[in-house]
Design a protein around this motif. Structure first.
Motif, mmCIF file in Angstrom:
data_model
loop_
_atom_site.group_PDB
_atom_site.id
_atom_site.type_symbol
_atom_site.label_atom_id
_atom_site.label_comp_id
_atom_site.label_asym_id
_atom_site.label_seq_id
_atom_site.Cartn_x
_atom_site.Cartn_y
_atom_site.Cartn_z
ATOM 1 N N THR A 51 0.841 -1.209 0.000
ATOM 2 C CA THR A 51 0.000 0.000 0.000
ATOM 3 C C THR A 51 0.866 1.244 0.000
ATOM 4 O OG1 THR A 51 -1.759 -1.162 1.195
ATOM 5 C CG2 THR A 51 -1.810 1.243 1.243
ATOM 6 N N LEU A 52 1.925 1.242 0.792
ATOM 7 C CA LEU A 52 2.859 2.367 0.804
ATOM 8 C C LEU A 52 3.487 2.539 -0.576
ATOM 9 C CD1 LEU A 52 4.518 4.553 2.221
ATOM 10 C CD2 LEU A 52 6.106 2.768 2.982
ATOM 11 N N ALA A 53 3.890 1.437 -1.192
ATOM 12 C CA ALA A 53 4.505 1.502 -2.523
ATOM 13 C C ALA A 53 3.547 2.111 -3.538
ATOM 14 C CB ALA A 53 4.932 0.107 -2.965
ATOM 15 N N LYS A 54 2.286 1.704 -3.507
ATOM 16 C CA LYS A 54 1.303 2.200 -4.474
ATOM 17 C C LYS A 54 1.012 3.677 -4.266
ATOM 18 C CE LYS A 54 -0.861 -2.300 -5.208
ATOM 19 N NZ LYS A 54 -2.028 -3.158 -4.926
ATOM 20 N N MET A 55 1.041 4.140 -3.022
ATOM 21 C CA MET A 55 0.860 5.570 -2.784
ATOM 22 C C MET A 55 2.050 6.362 -3.313
ATOM 23 S SD MET A 55 -1.134 6.127 0.817
ATOM 24 C CE MET A 55 -0.053 5.138 1.854
ATOM 25 N N LEU A 56 3.252 5.841 -3.102
ATOM 26 C CA LEU A 56 4.442 6.525 -3.601
ATOM 27 C C LEU A 56 4.453 6.581 -5.125
ATOM 28 C CD1 LEU A 56 7.170 5.077 -1.200
ATOM 29 C CD2 LEU A 56 6.257 7.397 -1.208
ATOM 30 N N ARG A 86 4.567 12.410 -11.492
ATOM 31 C CA ARG A 86 4.393 11.021 -11.074
ATOM 32 C C ARG A 86 5.278 10.082 -11.893
ATOM 33 N NH1 ARG A 86 -2.150 10.372 -10.206
ATOM 34 N NH2 ARG A 86 -2.202 10.835 -7.974
ATOM 35 N N SER A 87 5.609 10.504 -13.111
ATOM 36 C CA SER A 87 6.456 9.659 -13.956
ATOM 37 C C SER A 87 7.850 9.496 -13.366
ATOM 38 C CB SER A 87 6.564 10.257 -15.360
ATOM 39 O OG SER A 87 7.369 11.419 -15.357
ATOM 40 N N GLU A 88 8.216 10.345 -12.412
ATOM 41 C CA GLU A 88 9.524 10.238 -11.780
ATOM 42 C C GLU A 88 9.547 9.140 -10.723
ATOM 43 O OE1 GLU A 88 11.223 14.014 -10.690
ATOM 44 O OE2 GLU A 88 10.238 15.025 -12.370
ATOM 45 N N PHE A 89 8.371 8.542 -10.443
ATOM 46 C CA PHE A 89 8.246 7.395 -9.555
ATOM 47 C C PHE A 89 7.860 6.187 -10.400
ATOM 48 C CE2 PHE A 89 7.636 11.007 -6.906
ATOM 49 C CZ PHE A 89 7.954 10.659 -5.608
ATOM 50 N N GLN A 90 8.689 5.150 -10.436
ATOM 51 C CA GLN A 90 8.370 3.950 -11.205
ATOM 52 C C GLN A 90 8.271 2.741 -10.271
ATOM 53 O OE1 GLN A 90 7.775 3.652 -14.746
ATOM 54 N NE2 GLN A 90 7.461 5.826 -14.327
ATOM 55 N N LEU A 91 7.348 1.846 -10.606
ATOM 56 C CA LEU A 91 7.075 0.680 -9.768
ATOM 57 C C LEU A 91 7.276 -0.593 -10.573
ATOM 58 C CD1 LEU A 91 5.897 -0.585 -7.138
ATOM 59 C CD2 LEU A 91 3.612 -0.169 -8.091
ATOM 60 N N VAL A 92 8.120 -1.511 -10.046
ATOM 61 C CA VAL A 92 8.313 -2.829 -10.648
ATOM 62 C C VAL A 92 7.561 -3.825 -9.774
ATOM 63 C CG1 VAL A 92 9.969 -4.592 -11.351
ATOM 64 C CG2 VAL A 92 10.571 -2.164 -11.551
ATOM 65 N N LEU A 93 6.498 -4.417 -10.326
ATOM 66 C CA LEU A 93 5.608 -5.266 -9.551
ATOM 67 C C LEU A 93 6.129 -6.698 -9.420
ATOM 68 C CD1 LEU A 93 2.270 -4.027 -11.135
ATOM 69 C CD2 LEU A 93 3.038 -3.567 -8.799
ATOM 70 N N GLN A 94 5.548 -7.420 -8.465
ATOM 71 C CA GLN A 94 5.932 -8.816 -8.237
ATOM 72 C C GLN A 94 5.610 -9.690 -9.444
ATOM 73 O OE1 GLN A 94 4.220 -10.513 -4.701
ATOM 74 N NE2 GLN A 94 4.707 -12.608 -5.279
ATOM 75 N N ASN A 95 4.409 -9.535 -9.989
ATOM 76 C CA ASN A 95 3.965 -10.363 -11.118
ATOM 77 C C ASN A 95 4.290 -9.659 -12.427
ATOM 78 O OD1 ASN A 95 2.587 -11.834 -13.083
ATOM 79 N ND2 ASN A 95 0.937 -12.396 -11.675
ATOM 80 N N SER A 96 5.416 -10.015 -13.022
ATOM 81 C CA SER A 96 5.867 -9.330 -14.235
ATOM 82 C C SER A 96 4.958 -9.589 -15.421
ATOM 83 C CB SER A 96 7.291 -9.780 -14.581
ATOM 84 O OG SER A 96 8.174 -9.427 -13.547
ATOM 85 N N GLN A 97 4.436 -10.808 -15.525
ATOM 86 C CA GLN A 97 3.611 -11.127 -16.690
ATOM 87 C C GLN A 97 2.349 -10.277 -16.713
ATOM 88 O OE1 GLN A 97 3.125 -15.252 -17.594
ATOM 89 N NE2 GLN A 97 1.671 -14.907 -19.221
ATOM 90 N N SER A 98 1.725 -10.071 -15.542
ATOM 91 C CA SER A 98 0.509 -9.259 -15.502
ATOM 92 C C SER A 98 0.819 -7.774 -15.705
ATOM 93 C CB SER A 98 -0.225 -9.462 -14.173
ATOM 94 O OG SER A 98 0.543 -8.970 -13.097
ATOM 95 N N ALA A 99 2.067 -7.368 -15.468
ATOM 96 C CA ALA A 99 2.459 -5.968 -15.657
ATOM 97 C C ALA A 99 2.728 -5.635 -17.116
ATOM 98 C CB ALA A 99 3.701 -5.663 -14.819
ATOM 99 N N LEU A 100 2.883 -6.663 -17.956
ATOM 100 C CA LEU A 100 3.160 -6.475 -19.381
ATOM 101 C C LEU A 100 1.895 -6.776 -20.181
ATOM 102 C CD1 LEU A 100 6.601 -8.324 -19.448
ATOM 103 C CD2 LEU A 100 6.280 -5.845 -19.614
ATOM 104 N N ASP A 101 1.576 -5.922 -21.140
ATOM 105 C CA ASP A 101 0.403 -6.126 -21.984
ATOM 106 C C ASP A 101 0.598 -7.397 -22.804
ATOM 107 O OD1 ASP A 101 -1.597 -6.054 -23.966
ATOM 108 O OD2 ASP A 101 -1.603 -3.865 -24.014
#
Length: 261
Positions: A51-56, A86-101
Motif C-alpha cells: 500500500t505504501l509503494a502504491k501511494m508513492l 508522477r512519472s519520476e516514480f516507477q514501480l516494478v511489480l511482483q507479477n511481471s507477466q501481468s504488468a506487461l500487456d
C-alpha cells in the motif's frame, strides 16, 4: 530527496460478520529517502508495504499526509503537471507477466513510457530500447516476442528496462524476486545492485525476506501493521536488528536460511 510526512491510508472493509470496519493500512508514516540511495523495506504480508509503494507510485491516493519530491508536494499538483511528476516514480511489480500487456511485444512495452513522456524519432527510439535491453541483460532477439514467450526472469528484466527507460528519480521494487528460482533470483538481485550504482535514482526494494534486504542495502526499514518500527542505516547482519518484531522475523527464518552468496 523524497520526504513522506504523516502519510495515512485507511480502507473500509467488511469483517467476518459483514460489518463495515475501518482499517489503517498505512498509519501516519513520516520518512526521508535520500537521493541516489538504496533502501530495503521488510515486513510480513499485510504489514502495509505494498500500500505504501502504491501511494508513492501514485496508484493509490493517501487518506491524508504528504509526499514531497525535492521541493514539490505531489498532493498540490493537478493534470499534466501531476502526470509528469508522477512519472519520476516507477514501480516494478511482483507479477511481471501481468504488468506487461499480453498483446504487445516486449519492444512496445519498454517503449511505452518513452512514447508518452519523451517521444523520439524511430531510429533514436530503437537505439534507446536496444541500449536498455543490453543494460538489463535481455537478448535483443526477445524484443519482438510477446510476454508469455519469455521466462519469468526475462519478463522481470523487461519490466526493469521499462522502469528505468525514462530515468526516474525513484524506483520501487515490490517483491520483485518472489516466485523466481534461486539461480534466477540471484541474477536479478545482482542486476538491481548494479543498476543502483549506475542509475541516478533512489531505489526502494520491498521484501519479506531479510536475507534479500541485507544483500541489497544497508539502509533497512522494518514495517509492522502500517508503521515503521525500526530503521537501520548501516545494517550488515541479523545482529544489527534490535526491535522485537525484527527479531521475531529473524527467529521465524528456516533453520538453514539461504544466505545469498
Amino acid at each position: 530527496m523524497i520526504t513522506i510526512r504523516n502519510l495515512h491510508k485507511q480502507y473500509t472493509v467488511k469483517d467476518k460478520s459483514r460489518k463495515r470496519i475501518v482499517v489503517d493500512a498505512v498509519n501516519h508514516i513520516s520518512l526521508t529517502l535520500q537521493d541516489d540511495t538504496g533502501y530495503a523495506l521488510i515486513g510480513e504480508s499485510g504489514s502495509g508495504k505494498s500500500t505504501l509503494a502504491k501511494m508513492l507510485a501514485g496508484i493509490e491516493t493517501a487518506t491524508s499526509g504528504e509526499i514531497w519530491l525535492d521541493e514539490i508536494n505531489l498532493a498540490t499538483l493537478k493534470g499534466e503537471a501531476l502526470r509528469r511528476k508522477r512519472s519520476e516514480f516507477q514501480l516494478v511489480l511482483q507479477n511481471s507477466q501481468s504488468a506487461l500487456d499480453p498483446r504487445r511485444t516486449i519492444y512496445h512495452s519498454i517503449a511505452e513510457p518513452l512514447r508518452c513522456l519523451s517521444p523520439q524519432d524511430t531510429p533514436r527510439e530503437l537505439e534507446r530500447i536496444q541500449e536498455l535491453a543490453y543494460k538489463v541483460g535481455l537478448p535483443e532477439a526477445l524484443l519482438t516476442r510477446l510476454p508469455h514467450e519469455l521466462s519469468g526472469g526475462q519478463q522481470k528484466r523487461a519490466c526493469i528496462a521499462r522502469a528505468i527507460s525514462i530515468s526516474p528519480k525513484f524506483i520501487i521494487f515490490d517483491e520483485s524476486v518472489s516466485g523466481l528460482d534461486v539461480t534466477v533470483r540471484k541474477q536479478i538481485l545482482d542486476l538491481i545492485v548494479r543498476l543502483k550504482e549506475e542509475e541516478k535514482s533512489t531505489f526502494l526494494f520491498i521484501t519479506h525476506d531479510i536475507d534479500v534486504a541485507l544483500y541489497l542495502s544497508s539502509n533497512i526499514l522494518v514495517m509492522k501493521e502500517g508503521s515503521i518500527v525500526e530503521q537501520l542505516n548501516n545494517a550488515a547482519s541479523y545482529d544489527d536488528f534490535q526491535h522485537e518484531y525484527s527479531k521475531m522475523l529473524i527467529a521465524a527464518l528456516p533453520l538453514q536460511s539461504h544466505h545469498i552468496q
